[in-house]
Design an enzyme around this catalytic site. Structure first.
Site, short mmCIF file in Angstrom:
data_model
loop_
_atom_site.label_atom_id
_atom_site.label_comp_id
_atom_site.label_asym_id
_atom_site.label_seq_id
_atom_site.Cartn_x
_atom_site.Cartn_y
_atom_site.Cartn_z
CD GLU A 165 -2.75 -1.07 2.54
OE1 GLU A 165 -3.97 -1.07 2.46
OE2 GLU A 165 -2.12 -1.07 3.60
CG ASP A 210 12.94 -0.62 14.57
OD1 ASP A 210 12.96 0.17 15.53
OD2 ASP A 210 13.48 -0.38 13.48
#
Length: 972
Positions: free
Chosen positions: A667, A788
């Site tokens: 996307e 992360d």
């Protein structure tokens, strides 16, 4: 008229007196000539009105006795005359006169009372299949329609039949069990009016058609001497007339029996008989019978008691205790054992010292009295070093027992060494089990298969390990000085499992004398080669120090305590349904680049619809990428396809893996990363929720336009390198975009998406917190650890929808100050949990810690965490000592509480993402929650072909099984 009756009565008495006076002159009457006494008036029935006199005369040569019966009650009178001066309804009944010979005559008297038509005796009982009499005799025999009527106008059962008798009452024929508690009245018509008696309730006693049902709590008992024996017998029957008792085989047994009875429904009688021996002895062992009987018959059931002087354990191996298994194969060691009392400790021991947890223990039967159990040890893919003794230990309060299996692992021979010895011998050393055999073969030339056998000179056998279960090592040697020709000698080791070989190649040459020029050249060559080796080592070291591209998202396969076992992403399947033709991609500008690759804006034709174009982001490697980077990008593609779609992650749209470099199509998020978005909006931040201001009117869905201008705006996709400046779009003619609600649907024309020029408020920050928590809860449900999580790794798209991503190859971590060199890696230390920093442990809980740091970033509008603190030894010390950041400027108290729970030093006390979602859900407005729920039901992309995903497995410290398979995915 009453005077005439009295005159007549007087004449009757006078006649009686005359008979008595003349009786002595008459001859005696024989018994055969006795006749019943005469009653005046000489009628079978007499009807009088209430208040009138009842006068009855009984004549007989001897003495007589009157008996009056009504409603089953008797009254007596020894006079010849029975007189009731003022008759009442209760005087209605049968009057009987009995003489000395026992002969009698009767007259039934009705006392007509308009106020009391019926004589009633309310208790109404009937036995099933017999007749029942409703005692409601009439006081006036001249009434009509004498019958039964249901209470409150309810109809009587259709099969109910009865016979009416004005003198006795109404008889219900052939009473049935269904008539129980039937409410009814006696009724009759008197003077054209229906009259009802008092209410009757029929109580039916059930007919006994079967023997009682008898059951005991357990069929057998096993006890130790001194323990209490208690057994319960339950008797069921239709009535309480059942008899029951305990019968003991040993009449000397001292036992107490307590009885408790109750009705459970109308025709269900229950009785409990509890037999108890407070302290059982060995001689109390035997059979105990619970006996019950009724009029139909008897039934009984027994229970057996066995009393032992102490507990026991008996182990039965279900296979030979000596087991041979080939290297790499599986074997299950199974034992059954009997134990009383229940086993308290069970364990499998390897080589009398090492415990193993790959076993299961379960009862042989679900029966409550079961004392037999099964224990299975599962040994998978056994190695040659795992042979040995496997001992099953079990113990209870009284005794312990064990059984040992000797497991031998058959291994293919392995050539450990093959050397030329100084004494002209060739030596070959091989190891394996069973004991390998070494044969020697010679062949001329350099063949790899020799056939001429050569006898060994010396053969030695030794064990390669301390225990007798290890590999056996064989030393064999031959003298090769006898060989005069060039050739090959093969050392071949073999046993029942397999074989392996080693080869010696040698040649006989003429003796060559050293040349004076050879030595300096050799020395120079050696020095040059050494220097080359040093240079290669330095370059290799620098290459290894260079951070490698690694997929941050990890999918957990199993958890053993604090150790996470991750799925190797290269082993995940890739469904080629994701393939998208390269020629349908039109590449645009580069959105960002890192050390290993870049992300490029592109237009995909026919991705969603065959005739539609869609802006996408394409991740690709740089031409200089190595094989490891190519494999890592493919692994990232497989992980994304495994995860599936969710509104709050950057979803996979397709891929190109055939006919060129790998391209990952995802996307496109036109507003860039959340960190820089927050920093841009600092000056326009509204401290209260936007919905409290008039600006709320600007929040509308714009669904009438046909093209998006987002791709025309200034690119703010992500911060790839430091120093990149961001410019807020300032086109004057752009309309303000919708804040929420314009998310693209599959079959709807995309809404216009302009640069987000609206201000930022607290409701937006809560919405971002909520969406990221939902996305992380989705990843956790798929057993995926992010590792992360930070605002820089959150992208923002239309409608201010946040999407979690893994930048991976597209982030220049070498020049990013957020990543600190630690060892040979660059890590986002300020976002990492203590266990990740100090122990390199990454768990679902460490992601929760990072989420707390993300919240601090969010409510500080993009400030760097731990402001002003460099990552050094002092920083690490403060983290170890429990230092935590203060609340950011714009954080509500509830959100700071969530941050603090995320930063708990104990990972197990941190909330799960699912719990965080529930906490934040209470703080966001109902409208935001409603809109988000509606958006979550939209699926903007094609179906994900990946199936059979998994829910989150147990995390650190879980009490569940240490190794669990991936389970079926549950929705987030």
């Amino acid at each position: 008229m009453r005077g005439a009756r009295r005159a007549w009565d007087f004449l009757f008495v006078l006649q009686l007196l005359l008979r008595v006076q003349t009786g002595s002159s008459q001859p005696s009457v024989s018994p055969e000539e006795l006749s019943p006494p005469s009653i005046h008036p000489a009628k079978s029935e007499l009807i009088v009105s209430a208040g009138d006199e009842i006068r009855l005369f009984c004549t007989d040569p001897g003495s007589v006795k009157w008996t009056f019966e009504t409603l089953g009650q008797l009254s007596e009178n020894t006079h010849a005359e029975w007189i009731v001066e003022k008759a009442e309804a209760m005087n209605t009944g049968n009057y009987t006169c009995t003489n000395e010979g026992g002969l009698s005559s009767s007259i039934y008297v009705f006392v007509r009372d308009p106020e009391k038509l019926f004589l009633v005796d309310p208790p109404l009982y009937g036995k099933e299949d017999n007749d029942a009499l409703v005692r409601c005799p009439l006081t006036d025999p001249e009434v009509t329609n004498y019958s039964l009527t249901g209470c409150e106008g309810k109809p009587l059962p259709k099969d109910l039949t009865f016979v009416a008798d004005p003198k006795a009452g109404i008889t219900i024929k052939n009473v049935k069990r269904e008539y129980h508690r039937l409410c009814l009245h006696c009724s009759a018509n008197q003077g054209g009016k229906s009259v009802l008696s008092k209410k009757f309730t029929l109580k039916v006693r059930a007919a006994i058609r079967a023997v009682p049902v008898v059951a005991v709590s357990k069929a057998s008992y096993l006890l130790r001497e001194g323990e209490e024996f208690a057994v319960m017998c339950l008797i069921k029957d239709v009535s309480s007339s059942v008899d029951s008792m305990w019968i003991r085989e040993n009449s000397q047994t001292k036992a107490q029996v307590k009885r408790n009875s109750w009705h459970q429904g109308d025709f269900n009688f229950l009785r409990q008989e509890k037999l108890t021996i407070s302290s059982a002895r060995v001689n109390d062992s035997g059979v105990f019978m619970c006996y019950a009987n009724n009029t139909f018959g008897s039934a009984n059931v027994t229970t057996t008691l066995e009393v032992v002087d102490k507990g026991f354990i008996n182990i039965f191996p279900m296979m030979n205790t000596t087991v041979f298994v080939n290297d790499g194969e599986d074997v299950d060691l199974i034992v059954e054992y009997e134990a009383y009392p229940k086993p308290e400790h069970r364990q499998w021991i390897y080589m009398n010292r090492t415990a193993t947890d790959k076993w299961e223990d379960y009862p042989k039967s679900e029966n409550e009295s079961n004392i037999r159990y099964v224990s299975e040890l599962h040994l998978t893919r056994l190695k040659g070093t795992e042979g040995g003794t496997y001992t099953f230990l079990v113990s209870n309060a009284d005794v312990n027992s064990s059984v040992t299996f000797n497991v031998y692992v058959n291994t293919k021979p392995e050539i450990l060494t093959h050397d030329r010895l100084m004494n002209g011998m060739l030596q070959c050393v091989a190891a394996g089990f069973p004991e390998p055999t070494i044969d020697w073969y010679f062949c001329p030339g350099t063949e790899q298969r020799c056939s001429v056998p050569v006898g060994p000179v010396d053969v030695q056998i030794q064990n390669s390990s301390v225990s007798p279960f290890g590999k056996l090592v064989i030393h064999s040697s031959i003298d090769y000085s006898a060989f005069k020709h060039n050739g090959t000698v093969e050392c071949r080791a073999y046993n029942d499992v397999g074989k392996s070989s080693a080869f010696f190649n040698f040649a006989f040459k003429e003796q060559i004398h050293a040349h004076t020029l050879f030595t300096p050249l050799l020395i120079g060559f050696v020095i040059a080669a050494g220097m080359m080796c040093i240079i290669v080592m330095i370059l290799t070291y620098k290459y290894l120090q260079k951070p490698m591209y690694e997929v941050q998202w990890k999918v957990v396969e199993e958890i053993n305590g604090n150790n996470y076992v991750y799925i190797d992403p290269t082993q995940l399947p890739y469904d080629h349904k994701w393939e998208f033709p390269r020629n349908r991609l039109s590449f645009g500008k580069t959105l960002g680049a890192g050390a290993f690759g870049k992300v490029v804006e592109a237009t995909a034709y026919g991705l969603i619809k065959s005739d539609a174009a869609m802006t996408v982001a394409v991740k690709m490697l740089k031409p200089s990428a190595h094989l490891t980077e190519r494999e890592a990008l493919m692994s990232e593609l497989k992980v994304l396809s495994y995860l599936g779609n969710h509104m709050n992650i950057v979803n996979l749209l397709g891929a190109c893996t055939i006919g060129g470099p790998t391209l990952v199509i995802t996307e496109y998020c036109c507003y860039g990363d959340l960190l820089n978005f927050l920093r841009r909006k600092r000056d326009s931040f509204i401290c209260s929720k936007q919905e409290d201001h008039a600006e709320a009117a600007l929040y509308k869905n714009l669904l009438h336009s046909k093209e998006s201008s987002c791709s025309d705006s200034t690119n703010e996709y992500m911060d790839m390198k430091p120093g990149v400046s961001y410019v807020v779009p300032t086109k004057a003619d752009k309309r303000r975009s919708a804040r929420i609600g314009s998310y693209i649907e599959r079959d709807v024309t995309p809404a216009i998406m302009e640069d987000d020029e609206l201000a930022l408020d607290l409701e937006d920050l809560l919405s971002f917190s909520y969406q990221v928590a939902k996305g992380m809860a989705f990843l956790a449900s798929k057993n995926c650890i992010h590792r992360d999580l930070a605002a820089r790794n959150i992208l923002l798209t239309h409608g201010r929808i946040t999407k979690i991503c893994d930048f991976g190859l597209a982030r220049d971590i070498k020049n990013d100050s957020n990543y600190v060199v630690k060892g040979n890696a660059r890590l986002p230390v300020k976002w990492m949990a203590p266990e990740s920093i100090f122990n390199c442990v990454y768990t679902f809980e460490s992601d929760v810690w990072s989420y707390g740091i993300f919240l601090w970033e969010l409510f500080s509008l993009g400030s760097s965490p731990y402001p002003g603190m460099p990552v050094d030894s002092k920083f690490y010390k403060m983290i170890k000592e429990g230092f935590r950041m203060l609340s950011p400027e714009h954080a509500p108290a509830e959100m700071y509480d969530i941050m603090k729970t995320c930063w708990d030093a104990d990972p197990l006390k941190r909330p799960t993402f699912k719990q965080i979602v529930q906490l934040i859900e209470k703080q966001i407005s109902e409208s935001t929650n409603h809109i988000y729920s509606n958006l979550a039901n939209c699926s903007p992309h094609r179906e994900n072909p990946a199936v059979d995903h998994s829910v989150r497995i147990n995390s650190v410290g879980s009490s569940a099984s240490s190794t669990q398979p991936l389970l079926v995915h549950e929705d987030v």
